[in-house]
Design an enzyme around this catalytic site. Structure first.
Site, mmCIF file in Angstrom:
data_model
loop_
_atom_site.group_PDB
_atom_site.id
_atom_site.type_symbol
_atom_site.label_atom_id
_atom_site.label_comp_id
_atom_site.label_asym_id
_atom_site.label_seq_id
_atom_site.Cartn_x
_atom_site.Cartn_y
_atom_site.Cartn_z
ATOM 1 N N ASN A 1 0.491 -1.329 -0.078
ATOM 2 C CA ASN A 1 0.325 -0.149 -0.011
ATOM 3 C C ASN A 1 1.079 0.955 -0.304
ATOM 4 O O ASN A 1 2.249 1.287 -0.045
ATOM 5 C CB ASN A 1 -0.759 0.067 0.990
ATOM 6 C CG ASN A 1 -0.605 -0.498 2.355
ATOM 7 O OD1 ASN A 1 0.711 0.831 2.378
ATOM 8 N ND2 ASN A 1 -0.426 -1.371 3.283
ATOM 9 N N ASP B 1 -4.760 -9.612 13.315
ATOM 10 C CA ASP B 1 -4.824 -7.840 13.643
ATOM 11 C C ASP B 1 -4.148 -7.809 14.504
ATOM 12 O O ASP B 1 -4.255 -8.379 16.138
ATOM 13 C CB ASP B 1 -5.760 -7.772 13.584
ATOM 14 C CG ASP B 1 -6.380 -5.899 13.742
ATOM 15 O OD1 ASP B 1 -5.614 -5.406 14.336
ATOM 16 O OD2 ASP B 1 -7.515 -5.290 12.853
ATOM 17 N N LYS C 1 -14.147 1.797 14.867
ATOM 18 C CA LYS C 1 -13.374 0.609 14.953
ATOM 19 C C LYS C 1 -12.472 0.002 16.410
ATOM 20 O O LYS C 1 -11.924 -0.508 17.180
ATOM 21 C CB LYS C 1 -11.985 1.162 14.010
ATOM 22 C CG LYS C 1 -11.437 0.474 13.532
ATOM 23 C CD LYS C 1 -10.932 1.237 12.127
ATOM 24 C CE LYS C 1 -11.127 0.388 10.913
ATOM 25 N NZ LYS C 1 -10.333 1.345 9.796
HETATM 26 O O1 PMT Z 1 2.665 5.848 6.413
HETATM 27 P P1 PMT Z 1 2.502 7.629 5.693
HETATM 28 O O2 PMT Z 1 2.900 7.928 4.424
HETATM 29 O O3 PMT Z 1 3.072 8.513 6.827
HETATM 30 O O4 PMT Z 1 0.773 6.833 6.324
HETATM 31 C C1 PMT Z 1 0.052 7.431 7.367
HETATM 32 C C2 PMT Z 1 -0.816 6.702 7.925
HETATM 33 C C3 PMT Z 1 -2.061 7.258 6.965
HETATM 34 C C4 PMT Z 1 -0.771 4.813 7.003
HETATM 35 C C5 PMT Z 1 -1.541 7.034 8.669
HETATM 36 O O5 PMT Z 1 -1.457 7.985 9.963
HETATM 37 C C6 PMT Z 1 -2.600 5.492 9.723
HETATM 38 O O6 PMT Z 1 -3.692 6.024 9.251
HETATM 39 N N1 PMT Z 1 -1.636 4.460 9.835
HETATM 40 C C7 PMT Z 1 -2.749 3.220 9.814
HETATM 41 C C8 PMT Z 1 -3.500 2.809 8.774
HETATM 42 C C9 PMT Z 1 -4.211 1.624 9.158
HETATM 43 O O7 PMT Z 1 -4.182 0.442 8.471
HETATM 44 O O8 PMT Z 1 -5.364 2.252 9.384
HETATM 45 P P2 PMT Z 1 -7.003 0.836 9.108
HETATM 46 O O9 PMT Z 1 -7.893 1.285 9.340
HETATM 47 O O10 PMT Z 1 -7.240 0.054 7.908
HETATM 48 O O11 PMT Z 1 -6.225 0.105 10.326
HETATM 49 C C10 PMT Z 1 -6.918 0.252 11.949
HETATM 50 C C11 PMT Z 1 -5.557 0.020 12.496
HETATM 51 O O12 PMT Z 1 -5.692 -0.489 12.813
HETATM 52 C C12 PMT Z 1 -4.387 0.646 12.698
HETATM 53 O O13 PMT Z 1 -3.752 1.405 13.360
HETATM 54 C C13 PMT Z 1 -3.571 -0.741 12.075
HETATM 55 O O14 PMT Z 1 -1.518 -0.498 12.701
HETATM 56 C C14 PMT Z 1 -3.905 -1.355 12.765
HETATM 57 N N2 PMT Z 1 -4.092 -2.767 11.883
HETATM 58 C C15 PMT Z 1 -5.007 -2.807 10.866
HETATM 59 C C16 PMT Z 1 -4.628 -4.462 10.131
HETATM 60 C C17 PMT Z 1 -3.650 -5.512 10.595
HETATM 61 N N3 PMT Z 1 -4.166 -6.406 10.359
HETATM 62 N N4 PMT Z 1 -3.452 -5.339 11.990
HETATM 63 C C18 PMT Z 1 -3.248 -4.000 12.345
HETATM 64 O O15 PMT Z 1 -2.828 -4.231 13.173
#
Ligand code: PMT
Length: 409
Positions: free
Chosen positions: A217, A313, A346
Site C-alpha cells: 500500500n 490483527d 473501529k
Molecule cells: O505512512 P504515512 O505515509 O505517513 O501515512 C500515515 C498513515 C495514513 C498510514 C497513518 O496515519 C495511518 O492511518 N495508519 C493506519 C493505517 C491502517 O491500516 O488503518 P486501518 O484503519 O486499516 O487499521 C486500523 C488500525 O488497525 C491501525 O492502527 C492499523 O495499524 C491496525 N491494524 C490493521 C490491520 C491489521 N492486520 N493489523 C493492525 O494492527
C-alpha cells in the site's frame, strides 16, 4: 532541551511577518539563540528594533554594510547556525531561492549556507497555487529544503484557501523536531517518559505473491517514524517495528525491520512488555493464501486466481493480550468517508484505548504526504486537531501520552 542551539531566522516581507516576533520569543524561551536577517520587505512589517529587542542580538539587514561585514560577514552569518529558518517565506524569496538569485543579504546568506533550511511559506491563495510557486517549492524540496505549512483559512487579502503562515507552535515544533532529531541530537534521559517503554508500528507491509511480486500500500512510514522519534525524545525506550520504507531511523530508537503482517505481529509481541503501543502501520488485512515458491509464469492459460487469507490483527491482539497488554494502546484509523464515525466503531471493535482517525482519500495526500489532519478519539471524547505536519502530530500525540502517564506508577 534546546539550550545552545542556533537558528538564523530570515524574515521576509508579508503581513504575517509580525508573527516572527512571537516565533523569536518562543525559541528564546526554549534556550535557542536566534540571529535575524530582516529583508527590505520584512522591514515594512516589523522594525529592526523590535526584532533586536526580542532576539537580544544585532539584526542584519544590509548586504553592503561595512560595519556588518567587518563584524560578521554574510558567509559566517549563514554558517554559524544549526538551522536556517525563513519565516515568513514570501513567493518572492522562494522564487529567488529556487533560481539561486542572491541580490540582498537574506538571499546571499541562503545561497552561501551549508546548513539545513526550513521555510514557512505564506502568500495569497492564487500565488501559492500558481504553477511557478509550486515548481519552485518542488525544486527546493528536491534539494532537501524542509517546509512547514502553509495552512488553509481566511487570508489577510480577504480570500480563503491555502496560503496562511503555519501557526507559530507548528513552526516551533518543526524547528524543535529538526534540532532534536538532527545530527547529534539525543533523546532526553530525564524526559516525562523516561523509564517507560514504547512500541510503535510504521509503514506498509508487503505480502508476497511469489518471490518477486507482492501486495503493498502507499504508506511511507512518515507518520509512524515521527511518533517513534517524538516518544524517544520524551525519554521513552522506544522500539519501532517498521515495514519497508525509505526513511532514516529516528534518533535513539531501536528499529526492527519486517516485511509481512505476520512478521510485524511476531516482532511486536517480541517487544513486549511495553507501557504504550502506537499502531500507525498500514498493515495489509489480507495476504495471498499460498504464495508461489517460484516466479509465476504467464503460460497462456489466463491470469492466476489469487486466494486471500486474513492476516492477524496486531492492534486487536495487543489490545486483548491479557497480562501482556500495554497499559495504553493507541490505534490509527485510515478512513475515506464518515471518518470519525467509522473510527469510533473501529476503536470499539479492536478494543484499543485511543484511536487517531485520519482521512486517507487520495485528495488529502495523507498517504505519503508531509501533513495530516487527525481526530483524537479516546476517553475524553473527540478532539479535532488542525492540519499539522506529521512531525507536529507526533509531538502532540507524544505529549498527550506523557500527560496520560503523569503521576502514574
Ligand atoms: O505512512 P504515512 O505515509 O505517513 O501515512 C500515515 C498513515 C495514513 C498510514 C497513518 O496515519 C495511518 O492511518 N495508519 C493506519 C493505517 C491502517 O491500516 O488503518 P486501518 O484503519 O486499516 O487499521 C486500523 C488500525 O488497525 C491501525 O492502527 C492499523 O495499524 C491496525 N491494524 C490493521 C490491520 C491489521 N492486520 N493489523 C493492525 O494492527
Amino acid at each position: 532541551m534546546l539550550d545552545g542551539k542556533r537558528v538564523l531566522l530570515i524574515i521576509s516581507g508579508g503581513i504575517a511577518a509580525y508573527k516572527s516576533l512571537d516565533l523569536i520569543r518562543r525559541l528564546r524561551e526554549r534556550g535557542v539563540r536566534v540571529r535575524c536577517v530582516l529583508t527590505k520587505g520584512g522591514a515594512q512589517f516589523v522594525t529592526p528594533l523590535s526584532v533586536a529587542a526580542l532576539s537580544e542580538e544585532k539584526v542584519y539587514t544590509d548586504l553592503f554594510s561595512l560595519t556588518d561585514e567587518s563584524e560578521m560577514g554574510h558567509i559566517r552569518l549563514s554558517r554559524e547556525a544549526d538551522l536556517v529558518v525563513v519565516a515568513p517565506a514570501s513567493a518572492d524569496i522562494l522564487a529567488k531561492m529556487a533560481a539561486g538569485i542572491a541580490d540582498d543579504l537574506a538571499t546571499t546568506a541562503l545561497l552561501a549556507t551549508d546548513k539545513p533550511v526550513l521555510v514557512a511559506p505564506t502568500m495569497n491563495v492564487m500565488m501559492w497555487a500558481h504553477p511557478a510557486t509550486q515548481a519552485n517549492i518542488a525544486t527546493l524540496e528536491s534539494r532537501g529544503v524542509m517546509r512547514v505549512g502553509p495552512g488553509a483559512g481566511n487570508l489577510a487579502c480577504g480570500e480563503v484557501g491555502s496560503g496562511r503562515l503555519a501557526e507559530v507552535p507548528e513552526i516551533v515544533a518543526a524547528i524543535e523536531e529538526f534540532l532534536l532529531s538532527g545530527p547529534g541530537a539525543v533523546p532526553s534521559a530525564a524526559g516525562p517518559l523516561s523509564g517507560r517503554r514504547a512500541l510503535v508500528t510504521s509503514g506498509p507491509t508487503w505480502e508476497a505473491i511469489d518471490p518477486v511480486r507482492y501486495i503493498a500500500n502507499r504508506s511511507s512510514g512518515k507518520q509512524g517514524h515521527a511518533i517513534a522519534g517524538a516518544l524517544a525524545r520524551l525519554g521513552a525506550e522506544t522500539v519501532l517495528v517498521s515495514g519497508p520504507t525509505n526513511l532514516a531511523d529516528p534518533a535513539g530508537v531501536s528499529v526492527v525491520r519486517i516485511e509481512s503482517a505476520r512478521e510485524m505481529h511476531e516482532a511486536c509481541f517480541a517487544a513486549l512488555p511495553v507501557d504504550v503501543a502506537v499502531c500507525a502501520a498500514a498493515v495489509a488485512d489480507w495476504r495471498v493464501a499460498r504464495a508461489a515458491d517460484q516466479k509465476m509464469k504467464k503460460d497462456g492459460s489466463g491470469p492466476p486466481q489469487l486466494e486471500l487469507a486474513e492476516n492477524p490483527d496486531i492492534l486487536a491482539s495487543l489490545s486483548r493480550a491479557g497480562e501482556k497488554r500495554p497499559r495504553l494502546v493507541v490505534g490509527f484509523a485510515a478512513e475515506t468517508e464518515n471518518v470519525v464515525e467509522h473510527a469510533r466503531a473501529k476503536l470499539a471493535r479492536k478494543g484499543c484505548d485511543w484511536i487517531v482517525a485520519n482521512d486517507v482519500s487520495p485528495a488529502t495526500g495523507t498517504f505519503g504526504g508531509a501533513d495530516n489532519t487527525v481526530h483524537l478519539i479516546g476517553g475524553n471524547g473527540t478532539e479535532n486537531w488542525p492540519k499539522l505536519s506529521k512531525e507536529a502530530v507526533a509531538e502532540r500525540l507524544a505529549a498527550r501520552i506523557a500527560e496520560h502517564f503523569k503521576g502514574a506508577a
